[in-house]
Design a protein around this motif. Sequence first.
Motif, PDB file in Angstrom:
ATOM      1  N   ASP A 196      42.809  30.320  35.016  1.00 36.23           N
ATOM      2  CA  ASP A 196      43.630  31.125  34.709  1.00 36.23           C
ATOM      3  C   ASP A 196      44.374  29.961  33.802  1.00 36.23           C
ATOM      4  O   ASP A 196      44.264  28.709  33.833  1.00 36.23           O
ATOM      5  CB  ASP A 196      44.582  30.962  35.957  1.00 36.23           C
TER       6      ASP A 196
ATOM      7  N   GLU B 285      43.506  35.729  37.177  1.00 35.31           N
ATOM      8  CA  GLU B 285      42.362  36.911  37.636  1.00 35.31           C
ATOM      9  C   GLU B 285      43.604  37.206  38.929  1.00 35.31           C
ATOM     10  O   GLU B 285      42.338  39.287  38.904  1.00 35.31           O
ATOM     11  CB  GLU B 285      41.429  35.797  38.150  1.00 35.31           C
TER      12      GLU B 285
ATOM     13  N   LYS C  18      39.251  41.050  32.947  1.00 35.96           N
ATOM     14  CA  LYS C  18      39.627  40.433  33.946  1.00 35.96           C
ATOM     15  C   LYS C  18      40.870  39.878  34.262  1.00 35.96           C
ATOM     16  O   LYS C  18      40.373  39.849  36.068  1.00 35.96           O
ATOM     17  CB  LYS C  18      38.384  40.349  35.080  1.00 35.96           C
ATOM     18  N   GLU C  19      42.220  39.794  33.865  1.00 36.29           N
ATOM     19  CA  GLU C  19      42.431  38.306  33.914  1.00 36.29           C
ATOM     20  C   GLU C  19      43.860  39.776  33.752  1.00 36.29           C
ATOM     21  O   GLU C  19      44.627  40.806  32.639  1.00 36.29           O
ATOM     22  CB  GLU C  19      43.070  37.674  33.443  1.00 36.29           C
TER      23      GLU C  19
END
Length: 269
Positions: free
Chosen positions: A217, A207, A103-104
């Motif tokens: 992050d 993200e 999901k990054e």
Amino acid sequence: MSRTSWRVALVCLLLIVAAGCSEGDEGGSATDATGAATASTGATGATAATGATAATGATGPSMLLENGPLEPGTYSFDGFGEPFSITLGEGWEAFVFEGPGEKETELGQFFALFNADHPAANIAFVQPTRMVDPAKDWDEEGNLISVADDLVAWFEQHPMHDAQRVFDTSVAERPGSGVDLVVVDVPKNGWPGCGGACVVWAPISVEHEDGPLTDHDLIFGGALDEVDREIVIVVGGQQLLIDIGAGDRKSFDAFLPLAEELLGTIQIG
């Protein structure tokens, strides 16, 4: 920059401060580091880089693919849009960005090198596609902005830096510019990924593509009071930032000759 520690299953890259990382996690070993960027990721740490073999059967330079200690020799990195290699002597270790987490979004390429004889210093290579707006908080929407056309000037003019005059330089026969600076201030609403005591510069894996940042992050940044030399050249049509950094002036001055020797081994193209 300032460096921290990594362990198996969790890399906490506070190339800024060690504040966010505790040592002795179960199942892993920790290596003290001095920092210069920042973040925590789910990347696997402490494994040696692997070698690359050409189609002819001849062994070429080893690829910088993973984190860990490096044998003396020449290593290549394929993330900057052109062939890039660097030759290392004794005592070097690498932290290599291995790709975005679940999901990054990947917003840059990055690797850093640390030397055992200089535990308070390192050299990082960053090719960003976004920067963190110094006028906005870490948790403010829209705080990730386009890379400035003149990245060295961006560092020189950053409100939390005490910067010297920009100078001309070159790396691997590529013309560039550089600036020496000290991180003299950090935001009142500091990024929690480094315990709040850092300036966040460039997102590597995030993200939210346009911001805000999250505390997990992968961000390149600098710790309060650290000393850095920022050098920018163009590689693969994009600005490549080379950061030589240390936690204090004495450590920076001691590390700089070794870092400059390292830059002299770089080949591009």
